[in-house]
Write a protein that holds these residues in place. Sequence first.
Motif, PDB file in Angstrom:
ATOM      1  N   ALA A 166     -50.004   9.273  43.714  1.00 34.58           N
ATOM      2  CA  ALA A 166     -49.568   7.922  43.344  1.00 34.58           C
ATOM      3  C   ALA A 166     -50.462   6.853  43.968  1.00 34.58           C
ATOM      4  N   VAL A 167     -50.794   7.015  45.239  1.00 38.40           N
ATOM      5  CA  VAL A 167     -51.654   6.026  45.908  1.00 38.40           C
ATOM      6  C   VAL A 167     -53.039   6.050  45.297  1.00 38.40           C
ATOM      7  N   ARG A 168     -53.569   7.237  45.046  1.00 37.37           N
ATOM      8  CA  ARG A 168     -54.908   7.352  44.437  1.00 37.37           C
ATOM      9  C   ARG A 168     -54.926   6.692  43.051  1.00 37.37           C
ATOM     10  N   GLU A 171     -54.803   2.945  43.289  1.00 33.16           N
ATOM     11  CA  GLU A 171     -56.080   2.369  43.724  1.00 33.16           C
ATOM     12  C   GLU A 171     -57.054   2.286  42.563  1.00 33.16           C
ATOM     13  N   PHE A 172     -57.080   3.317  41.712  1.00 32.21           N
ATOM     14  CA  PHE A 172     -58.000   3.309  40.570  1.00 32.21           C
ATOM     15  C   PHE A 172     -57.523   2.366  39.475  1.00 32.21           C
ATOM     16  N   ALA A 173     -56.201   2.166  39.380  1.00 29.12           N
ATOM     17  CA  ALA A 173     -55.656   1.283  38.339  1.00 29.12           C
ATOM     18  C   ALA A 173     -55.818  -0.190  38.701  1.00 29.12           C
TER      19      ALA A 173
END
Length: 174
Positions: A166-168, A171-173
Motif C-alpha cells: 500500500a505504501v509503495r 508513493e508511485f501514485a
Amino acid sequence: MLRSIRATAPAGLVPLAWSFAAAAHTGLLTPRSVFIGHVVMTALLIAFAGLSWGEMRADPVLRAWLGVVVAGIPVTVAGGYGVAAGSDLGVNVAVFGWMVLPAVALVPTARQVGGADGLDARYAVAAALAGLGAATFLFAASSGAGLVLPAIALVGAGQTLSILVAVRDAEFAG
C-alpha cells in the motif's frame, strides 16, 4: 508533513506491533510494559481515526481500513484490560481481533485494487497469510497447542506485506 507521516508510519508500526505481541507472548516484556503499549496504541488509533476521518471515508478502500482502525479501538482496550486484570480472555480478544480485522479488510482491498482484472494477488496473498494466522491462533487458544508464535508470524507477514504494498503503491501514485 503530517499527511506523509500518516501515510507511511503504518509500514513501520505494523511489524513493530507484531514483534511486540511476540515479545509479550514469550515473556520478554513485563505486564506493565504491555499495558502501557495498549494505552499508547489506543491513543494512536483514536488520533489516527480523528485526523484521517474525512480522507478515509471518501475512498472505498480506505473506508474499509477506517473501519479496522475504529473497531480496533475497543479491541485494544480489551487487551489493555486483559493485561491489567490478568484475563486471558481480554488478551485473546485483542490478539485475535487484530489478526482478523485486517484480514477481513484485505478482501475488499484485493477486489477494489484488482478492479476488472479480479483480485490483486499481493493483497490476496496477504489476506490468506493473515487469515491462516488468525485461524491458527484461534486453534491454539482453544486447544492449548503451542502455535501462538507461528500464528503471530503468519499474521505479521501478511499484514506487513499488505502495508508495504500500500505504501509503495501510494508513493508511485502520488
